[in-house]
Design a protein around this motif. Structure first.
Motif, PDB file in Angstrom:
ATOM      1  N   UNK A  42       0.845  -1.190   0.000  1.00 27.40           N
ATOM      2  CA  UNK A  42       0.000   0.000   0.000  1.00 27.40           C
ATOM      3  C   UNK A  42       0.879   1.238   0.000  1.00 27.40           C
ATOM      4  N   UNK A  43       0.701   2.065  -1.010  1.00 25.70           N
ATOM      5  CA  UNK A  43       1.503   3.280  -1.104  1.00 25.70           C
ATOM      6  C   UNK A  43       0.881   4.367  -0.246  1.00 25.70           C
ATOM      7  N   UNK A  44       1.674   4.957   0.602  1.00 29.94           N
ATOM      8  CA  UNK A  44       1.198   6.012   1.469  1.00 29.94           C
ATOM      9  C   UNK A  44       1.721   7.353   0.989  1.00 29.94           C
ATOM     10  N   UNK A  45       0.990   8.394   1.317  1.00 28.12           N
ATOM     11  CA  UNK A  45       1.365   9.743   0.896  1.00 28.12           C
ATOM     12  C   UNK A  45       2.534  10.230   1.728  1.00 28.12           C
ATOM     13  N   UNK A  46       3.741  10.085   1.214  1.00 30.07           N
ATOM     14  CA  UNK A  46       4.907  10.655   1.864  1.00 30.07           C
ATOM     15  C   UNK A  46       5.329   9.969   3.145  1.00 30.07           C
ATOM     16  N   UNK A  47       4.838   8.739   3.391  1.00 26.53           N
ATOM     17  CA  UNK A  47       5.194   8.052   4.628  1.00 26.53           C
ATOM     18  C   UNK A  47       5.555   6.605   4.338  1.00 26.53           C
ATOM     19  N   UNK A  48       6.451   6.053   5.162  1.00 26.47           N
ATOM     20  CA  UNK A  48       6.671   4.623   5.133  1.00 26.47           C
ATOM     21  C   UNK A  48       5.525   3.973   5.856  1.00 26.47           C
ATOM     22  N   UNK A  64     -10.568   4.237   1.482  1.00 22.83           N
ATOM     23  CA  UNK A  64      -9.370   3.693   0.843  1.00 22.83           C
ATOM     24  C   UNK A  64      -8.993   2.344   1.456  1.00 22.83           C
ATOM     25  N   UNK A  65      -9.040   2.279   2.780  1.00 19.45           N
ATOM     26  CA  UNK A  65      -8.672   1.052   3.487  1.00 19.45           C
ATOM     27  C   UNK A  65      -9.598  -0.098   3.113  1.00 19.45           C
ATOM     28  N   UNK A  66     -10.875   0.203   2.897  1.00 19.56           N
ATOM     29  CA  UNK A  66     -11.866  -0.836   2.595  1.00 19.56           C
ATOM     30  C   UNK A  66     -12.031  -1.092   1.104  1.00 19.56           C
ATOM     31  N   UNK A  67     -11.263  -0.395   0.284  1.00 18.17           N
ATOM     32  CA  UNK A  67     -11.356  -0.593  -1.154  1.00 18.17           C
ATOM     33  C   UNK A  67     -12.579   0.043  -1.780  1.00 18.17           C
ATOM     34  N   UNK A  85     -10.606   4.352  -4.826  1.00 17.89           N
ATOM     35  CA  UNK A  85      -9.309   4.030  -5.421  1.00 17.89           C
ATOM     36  C   UNK A  85      -8.267   5.050  -5.010  1.00 17.89           C
ATOM     37  N   UNK A  86      -7.106   4.563  -4.610  1.00 18.06           N
ATOM     38  CA  UNK A  86      -6.020   5.443  -4.164  1.00 18.06           C
ATOM     39  C   UNK A  86      -5.242   5.957  -5.373  1.00 18.06           C
ATOM     40  N   UNK A  87      -5.851   6.900  -6.078  1.00 18.48           N
ATOM     41  CA  UNK A  87      -5.269   7.457  -7.291  1.00 18.48           C
ATOM     42  C   UNK A  87      -4.475   8.723  -6.973  1.00 18.48           C
ATOM     43  N   UNK A 126     -12.704  23.418  -3.771  1.00 18.95           N
ATOM     44  CA  UNK A 126     -13.026  22.570  -4.914  1.00 18.95           C
ATOM     45  C   UNK A 126     -12.569  21.134  -4.674  1.00 18.95           C
ATOM     46  N   UNK A 127     -11.368  20.970  -4.100  1.00 22.67           N
ATOM     47  CA  UNK A 127     -10.878  19.623  -3.778  1.00 22.67           C
ATOM     48  C   UNK A 127     -11.764  18.976  -2.725  1.00 22.67           C
ATOM     49  N   UNK A 128     -12.190  19.758  -1.746  1.00 19.93           N
ATOM     50  CA  UNK A 128     -13.062  19.235  -0.700  1.00 19.93           C
ATOM     51  C   UNK A 128     -14.387  18.763  -1.280  1.00 19.93           C
ATOM     52  N   UNK A 129     -14.936  19.550  -2.195  1.00 22.16           N
ATOM     53  CA  UNK A 129     -16.207  19.185  -2.825  1.00 22.16           C
ATOM     54  C   UNK A 129     -16.062  17.921  -3.660  1.00 22.16           C
ATOM     55  N   UNK A 130     -14.949  17.798  -4.362  1.00 27.15           N
ATOM     56  CA  UNK A 130     -14.726  16.565  -5.127  1.00 27.15           C
ATOM     57  C   UNK A 130     -14.655  15.355  -4.209  1.00 27.15           C
ATOM     58  N   UNK A 131     -14.009  15.503  -3.045  1.00 26.64           N
ATOM     59  CA  UNK A 131     -13.918  14.392  -2.097  1.00 26.64           C
ATOM     60  C   UNK A 131     -15.298  14.051  -1.528  1.00 26.64           C
TER      61      UNK A 131
END
Length: 297
Positions: free
Chosen positions: A1-7, A100-103, A106-108, A125-130
């Motif tokens: 699982x690729x994480x945003x900027x974290x191991x 994301x954890x439950x599938x 998609x973690x795009x 705008x990003x918040x509304x998309x989410x």
């Protein structure tokens, strides 16, 4: 699982209560009478703040994390739900991580980018998309999940997102006050406490959320003061403002300080009050300012 900027290892902060037995202790049970009294006395010494508190137009939450085996929690109007503007975007972040954890999501790259700028820049705008990707019922389901209870009718409600951060779209108001974007100081403190202890979704997802929330791009309210008094501190933060409503929340970790602070204020001077609040609460928990050392020459 690729994480945003974290191991995948949970080590985003030095606190890392995840391995400590104290991490499983509910925050509400850590209310400290002495800290509560000191916070009450300090805030009410300011006449304007006292009036706002009495009118329930000001709510504060404080968690002293400096001693992991003796965490201390205090609040004023902690269960008073208030309009919180963009601060509840942390609820969107949590629901997204759960999806994301439950599938279910998609973690795009697009999703990861939207989550980041939703928090760091408070991008509407990003918040509304989410919100559109998740749906209101998914967000509510996560917030009311028995594991978290970040919206709980027994404690005045809490975090709630029931409107897109856009002019158009249906409302999904909270069941108690009918608010669209809401929070209570106590529930936001609980969010950060669960996050810092690796209990939101998973330790890996908690680390990912902390990474997203670190180093905010907006330097107002709490951060304006922290930039001055604690420039080396790590700050994990989300704020919000709309008309007279000003909200801020942060996990602060740096030299001589480690605490969670939440402020919800309904007043035209709320931004300035949030700046001043950092100094007030650091006085309450007795964080000492460094003093200049005289030369012996």
């Amino acid at each position: 699982m690729a994480l945003y900027g974290q191991s995948a290892n949970f080590a985003p902060t030095a606190f890392n209560l995840n391995s400590n037995a104290a991490a499983k202790v509910p925050l509400r049970s850590l209310t400290d009478r002495q800290l509560q009294a000191s916070l009450f006395r300090e805030l009410r010494s300011n006449e304007k703040w006292r009036n706002l508190i009495d009118q329930k137009k000001m709510a504060i939450g404080l968690v002293d994390l400096r001693n992991p085996s003796n965490v201390k929690f205090a609040h004023i109007n902690g269960n008073q739900m208030m309009y919180a503007a963009s601060l509840p975007k942390i609820a969107i972040l949590l629901a997204a991580m759960d999806a994301l954890e439950k599938g279910e999501l998609k973690e795009s790259p697009e999703v990861l980018h939207d989550m980041k700028i939703m928090i760091s820049r408070s991008d509407n705008q990003a918040s509304t998309r989410m919100i559109d990707r998740l749906g209101y019922k998914k967000i509510e389901k996560v917030l009311t999940d028995p594991k978290y209870r970040l919206y709980d009718k027994n404690y005045g409600g809490g975090l709630w997102v029931g409107k897109r951060y856009a002019s158009q779209g249906a409302r999904y108001p909270d069941p108690i006050l009918g608010l669209s974007h809401a929070a209570t100081a106590s529930q936001v403190c609980r969010f950060y406490y669960l996050l810092a202890t690796g209990q939101l979704v998973s330790t890996e997802r908690s680390a990912q959320m902390l990474d997203i929330m670190k180093d905010p791009e907006l330097h107002h309210k709490f951060v304006n003061t922290l930039d001055r008094v604690a420039p080396r501190a790590d700050v994990y933060r989300k704020s919000g403002s709309w008309r007279t409503y000003h909200a801020d929340s942060a996990l602060v970790e740096g030299p001589d300080r480690h605490y969670i602070l939440v402020a919800l204020v309904d007043d035209p001077e709320g931004e300035a009050i949030c700046r001043q609040m950092v100094t007030a609460v650091e006085k309450v928990i007795q964080i000492r300012r460094p003093t200049a050392v005289r030369s012996s020459k």
